[in-house]
Enzyme design. Sequence first.
Site, PDB file in Angstrom:
ATOM      1  N   ARG A  36       0.668  -1.311  -0.115  1.00  0.00           N
ATOM      2  CA  ARG A  36       0.210   0.166  -0.060  1.00  0.00           C
ATOM      3  C   ARG A  36       0.670   1.264   0.027  1.00  0.00           C
ATOM      4  O   ARG A  36       0.518   2.161  -0.694  1.00  0.00           O
ATOM      5  CB  ARG A  36      -0.868   0.049   1.210  1.00  0.00           C
ATOM      6  CG  ARG A  36      -1.918  -0.915   1.034  1.00  0.00           C
ATOM      7  CD  ARG A  36      -3.049  -1.068   2.262  1.00  0.00           C
ATOM      8  NE  ARG A  36      -4.195  -1.665   1.908  1.00  0.00           N
ATOM      9  CZ  ARG A  36      -5.071  -2.135   2.738  1.00  0.00           C
ATOM     10  NH1 ARG A  36      -4.663  -2.048   4.112  1.00  0.00           N
ATOM     11  NH2 ARG A  36      -6.100  -2.917   2.625  1.00  0.00           N
ATOM     12  N   LYS A 193     -19.043 -16.146   5.092  1.00  0.00           N
ATOM     13  CA  LYS A 193     -20.669 -16.152   5.286  1.00  0.00           C
ATOM     14  C   LYS A 193     -21.339 -15.467   4.237  1.00  0.00           C
ATOM     15  O   LYS A 193     -21.009 -14.691   3.771  1.00  0.00           O
ATOM     16  CB  LYS A 193     -20.869 -15.590   6.505  1.00  0.00           C
ATOM     17  CG  LYS A 193     -20.336 -16.339   7.967  1.00  0.00           C
ATOM     18  CD  LYS A 193     -20.771 -15.546   9.218  1.00  0.00           C
ATOM     19  CE  LYS A 193     -20.571 -16.427  10.191  1.00  0.00           C
ATOM     20  NZ  LYS A 193     -20.617 -15.520  11.637  1.00  0.00           N
ATOM     21  N   GLY A 344      -9.652  -8.819   1.630  1.00  0.00           N
ATOM     22  CA  GLY A 344      -8.509  -9.000   2.618  1.00  0.00           C
ATOM     23  C   GLY A 344      -8.026 -10.409   2.426  1.00  0.00           C
ATOM     24  O   GLY A 344      -6.824 -10.594   2.079  1.00  0.00           O
ATOM     25  N   GLY A 367     -13.881  -3.843   1.283  1.00  0.00           N
ATOM     26  CA  GLY A 367     -15.160  -3.444   1.502  1.00  0.00           C
ATOM     27  C   GLY A 367     -15.662  -2.381   0.158  1.00  0.00           C
ATOM     28  O   GLY A 367     -16.613  -2.422  -0.255  1.00  0.00           O
TER      29      GLY A 367
HETATM   30  P1  ADP Z   1     -12.569 -11.919   1.683  1.00  0.00           P
HETATM   31  O1  ADP Z   1     -11.674 -11.230   2.711  1.00  0.00           O
HETATM   32  O2  ADP Z   1     -11.396 -12.032   0.308  1.00  0.00           O
HETATM   33  O3  ADP Z   1     -13.655 -11.096   1.448  1.00  0.00           O
HETATM   34  P2  ADP Z   1     -13.828 -13.268   3.678  1.00  0.00           P
HETATM   35  O4  ADP Z   1     -13.397 -12.579   4.795  1.00  0.00           O
HETATM   36  O5  ADP Z   1     -15.301 -13.812   3.292  1.00  0.00           O
HETATM   37  O6  ADP Z   1     -12.931 -13.309   2.229  1.00  0.00           O
HETATM   38  O7  ADP Z   1     -13.506 -15.004   3.882  1.00  0.00           O
HETATM   39  C1  ADP Z   1     -12.220 -15.714   4.029  1.00  0.00           C
HETATM   40  C2  ADP Z   1     -12.313 -17.013   5.013  1.00  0.00           C
HETATM   41  O8  ADP Z   1     -13.350 -17.921   4.646  1.00  0.00           O
HETATM   42  C3  ADP Z   1     -11.027 -17.331   5.129  1.00  0.00           C
HETATM   43  O9  ADP Z   1     -10.448 -17.236   6.139  1.00  0.00           O
HETATM   44  C4  ADP Z   1     -11.321 -18.774   5.047  1.00  0.00           C
HETATM   45  O10 ADP Z   1     -10.440 -19.761   5.591  1.00  0.00           O
HETATM   46  C5  ADP Z   1     -12.797 -18.916   5.232  1.00  0.00           C
HETATM   47  N1  ADP Z   1     -13.397 -19.907   4.482  1.00  0.00           N
HETATM   48  C6  ADP Z   1     -13.296 -20.702   3.205  1.00  0.00           C
HETATM   49  N2  ADP Z   1     -14.010 -21.420   3.011  1.00  0.00           N
HETATM   50  C7  ADP Z   1     -14.584 -22.026   4.313  1.00  0.00           C
HETATM   51  C8  ADP Z   1     -15.380 -23.271   4.731  1.00  0.00           C
HETATM   52  N3  ADP Z   1     -15.676 -24.283   3.774  1.00  0.00           N
HETATM   53  N4  ADP Z   1     -15.477 -23.413   5.926  1.00  0.00           N
HETATM   54  C9  ADP Z   1     -15.008 -22.387   6.839  1.00  0.00           C
HETATM   55  N5  ADP Z   1     -14.265 -21.277   6.387  1.00  0.00           N
HETATM   56  C10 ADP Z   1     -13.898 -21.269   5.274  1.00  0.00           C
HETATM   57 MG    MG Z   2     -11.929 -11.355   4.954  1.00  0.00          MG
END
Ligand code: ADP
Ligand code: MG
Length: 391
Positions: A36, A193, A344, A367
Amino acid sequence: MNVVKMQDLDLGGKRVLIREDLNVPIQNGAVTSDTRIRAALPTLQAALEAGAAVMVMSHLGRPTEGQPEDQYSLAPVARHLEKLLGRPVPLIPDWLDGVELAPGDIVLCENVRFNVGEKASDEGLAKRMAALADVFGMDAFGTAHRDQASTAGVARFAGIAAAGPLLVAELEALGRALDTPQRPILALVGGSKVSTKLSVLEALSAKVDQLVVGGGIANTFIAAAGHAVGESLHEPDLLATAQALASDSDRARVPVPTDVVVAKTFAVDAEARTCSVSSVQADELILDIGPESAAALAEMIRAAGTVIWNGPVGVFEFPAFANGTRVIAEAIAESDAFSFAGGGDSLAAIEQFDVAAGISYISTGGGAFLEFVEGKVLPAVAALEASAART
Ligand code: ADP
Ligand code: MG
């Protein structure tokens, strides 16, 4: 986007206050990843070369307002910036009442989140920031979705409020990809989620040709399709929502994985078992998409004109459950499609699998990236537009 651009202004002799996103990981007083900071360098160098007196603002971490703590000080960032710029960058702890500064010099203002009123975008605070400079330059895409004193608030009161080159580049790249995309558009949304990404899932499914879910998000869709998901992370109260999303004929279809990788515990050393999506046992957790699903997804990625990627498709932090995310990350990097990625944990996966070079556009803001994809107007951009309309 009708904004004043910093590039179009003559900054010579002007006092310029620039909001960057220098929120970088710090360990033992040293910056451990400077992506960054490097991204912000051209903006700062251009302003210095033009002969501006440059004040840089950023947040770092989540301190409590009004309670400055050493661990959230930008001091390590100032030292790092000094090295990269090859000139002194003093850190100014108390800067709201004015900063003494000569044209061609640069200072870093201490963490904006030490100031009471930052998060609430307090008007008084925003006015004090605006009074520091002739020009306010907003250059931090990653915080543009937040209406805070140092992002949107200050733009409302600054004599001139302009968009910085980094912000402009990011908005233009995302805008181009979404306004005139090469079809078919494939959106891949993974992560933990559904509830945290429901609005982006809804917005994307109405916009793209194919929406593919992965990770914990897929688990809810797998359950909605009638399969047992055992102990998997999923959201039972969103089954109907997932079902509706997946079956609405006006929207993109949402295929679920055909095979998955499961374990009996959520642990780095858990034993992995690959099985059909229809044979997950009651005591098992789905932690990754299976090889067959990953290969099918990689095929879709190769055939896409545009790929939007947010969220890992499995628990990629655990080696035994990283395969799905690695396969799709590599497919995105190898694909001829215009690809953009943000989030992230997605950025961490991109670093882990070393695929950054193959991705057309990596958004620095998680975000902000998602809200932009949803079609929301980012508050800081709205404030810049309103400012441009006033002048
Ligand atoms: P980003 O930050 O890229 O938007 P998220 O914060 O929504 O992504 O989610 C990332 C997390 O989701 C990771 O830490 C990963 O371990 C978790 N994850 C991915 N698949 C699963 C799963 N099947 N069960 C539980 N956690 C999961
Ligand atoms: Mg995340």
